[in-house]
Design a protein around this motif. Sequence first.
Motif, short mmCIF file in Angstrom:
data_model
loop_
_atom_site.label_atom_id
_atom_site.label_comp_id
_atom_site.label_asym_id
_atom_site.label_seq_id
_atom_site.Cartn_x
_atom_site.Cartn_y
_atom_site.Cartn_z
N LEU A 1 -2.70 -0.02 -34.48
CA LEU A 1 -3.89 -0.84 -34.68
C LEU A 1 -4.14 -1.75 -33.48
CD1 LEU A 1 -3.40 -1.80 -38.44
CD2 LEU A 1 -5.25 -0.39 -37.52
N GLU A 2 -3.07 -2.22 -32.87
CA GLU A 2 -3.20 -3.14 -31.73
C GLU A 2 -3.54 -2.44 -30.43
OE1 GLU A 2 0.20 -5.66 -31.25
OE2 GLU A 2 0.44 -5.92 -33.41
N THR A 3 -2.99 -1.24 -30.24
CA THR A 3 -3.02 -0.63 -28.90
C THR A 3 -3.90 0.61 -28.78
OG1 THR A 3 -1.05 0.72 -29.41
CG2 THR A 3 -0.69 -1.48 -28.45
N THR A 4 -4.49 1.07 -29.88
CA THR A 4 -5.35 2.26 -29.81
C THR A 4 -6.70 1.99 -30.46
OG1 THR A 4 -4.79 3.29 -31.95
CG2 THR A 4 -3.24 3.63 -30.12
N GLU A 5 -7.62 2.93 -30.25
CA GLU A 5 -8.94 2.86 -30.89
C GLU A 5 -9.02 3.80 -32.08
OE1 GLU A 5 -11.18 0.76 -30.06
OE2 GLU A 5 -10.32 0.00 -28.18
N LEU A 6 -7.89 4.32 -32.51
CA LEU A 6 -7.88 5.27 -33.62
C LEU A 6 -8.52 4.68 -34.87
CD1 LEU A 6 -4.27 6.72 -33.31
CD2 LEU A 6 -6.40 7.94 -32.82
N ALA A 7 -9.26 5.52 -35.59
CA ALA A 7 -9.84 5.08 -36.86
C ALA A 7 -8.71 4.79 -37.85
CB ALA A 7 -10.75 6.16 -37.41
N THR A 8 -9.03 4.01 -38.86
CA THR A 8 -8.01 3.61 -39.83
C THR A 8 -7.35 4.81 -40.50
OG1 THR A 8 -9.28 1.58 -40.26
CG2 THR A 8 -7.58 2.16 -41.86
N ARG B 1 -6.39 -5.76 -37.02
CA ARG B 1 -6.85 -5.28 -35.71
C ARG B 1 -7.79 -6.28 -35.05
NH1 ARG B 1 -8.90 0.77 -35.28
NH2 ARG B 1 -6.92 1.12 -34.16
N ARG B 2 -8.72 -6.84 -35.80
CA ARG B 2 -9.65 -7.81 -35.22
C ARG B 2 -8.91 -9.04 -34.74
NH1 ARG B 2 -13.07 -6.43 -39.63
NH2 ARG B 2 -12.31 -8.27 -40.76
N ARG C 1 -7.02 -8.10 -31.50
CA ARG C 1 -7.95 -7.80 -30.42
C ARG C 1 -8.60 -9.09 -29.92
NH1 ARG C 1 -9.30 -2.31 -30.11
NH2 ARG C 1 -7.28 -1.27 -30.31
#
Length: 321
Positions: free
Chosen positions: A277-284, A315-316, A319
């Motif tokens: 969640l912190e290091t990628t843009e992967l969907a949930t 994640r928010r 980020r």
Amino acid sequence: MCQDRAMHRIVVLALDEVIPFELGIPARIFGTATDEDGTPFYEIVTCTVDGRPVHTQADFAITVAHDARVLAGADTVVIPSTTVGVHGELPDEVAAALATVRPGTRLVSICLGAYVLASLGLLDGRPATTHWMHAEHLREKFPRVLVRPDVLFVDDGDVLTSAGAAAGVDLCLHMVRRDHGSAVANLVARRCVVPPWRDGGQAQYVERAVREPAEASTAAARAWALTRLDEPVGLDELASKAGMSRRTFTRRFRDEVGVSPGQWLIRQRVELARDLLETTELATEAVARRAGFGTAAAMRHHLRAALGTSPMTYRRTFRAS
């Protein structure tokens, strides 16, 4: 979570009979935490009550550059292990020094430092821990403290307490992770050559019979499982990798790790999900699959149980930092 990028000031209060190892933990862990440009996240200041040297539990004294006046400007105050307050009342000068700490300042104790916080009533009605050898005494002396004798550390928001020695490292790494995320905490751990994460609920290493060298361990099974967190990992498979029966494996796993295999797997998957969640843009949904939760709903349930927040909020938050 530290939203302001301004330097977070950590003041370490060295009291008489401090243990040098515990005294050095905050400077080593927090002092290693930097952003990508090498800018420190924390300023670490060590003080004594009057600015004079203090005796340690080793054969030397500690000299510092500051007295207790720096406590008033602290964002976090750390009290390393000390015998002050353990066998008697807290000295008036120590209580007066800590009375200058601003309301809302994060308070941290390492090992017997919990006695100092308890003496001030700051642990009343709150969960806390200390070294397992002193946990029952802490409970007897301060019955209003909710002593948890079997954990490495307790995070109760603005008050955090740890067990002895290496558990102080675990707690400080946990605080770095809470403040700045897993990537920063993992980098600190690598630089300090320590394990990046031991959950606070893991059992303290209380006295147990020393395992015979030839006796099998669950370590290989755990290492195998960590490479397959995105797959179903069953108890029978784990026991087979360790060359044990289910019953023996489960018992030995709990002896070695402090929790059941199922609880341990969930914790590892939560950590992997945090990192993704912190290091990628992967969907949930993709994060849930890679972390082995299968569905976003299952991951949401476990993250809320472990961290008190949802995947998107987590994640928010990181980020934004």
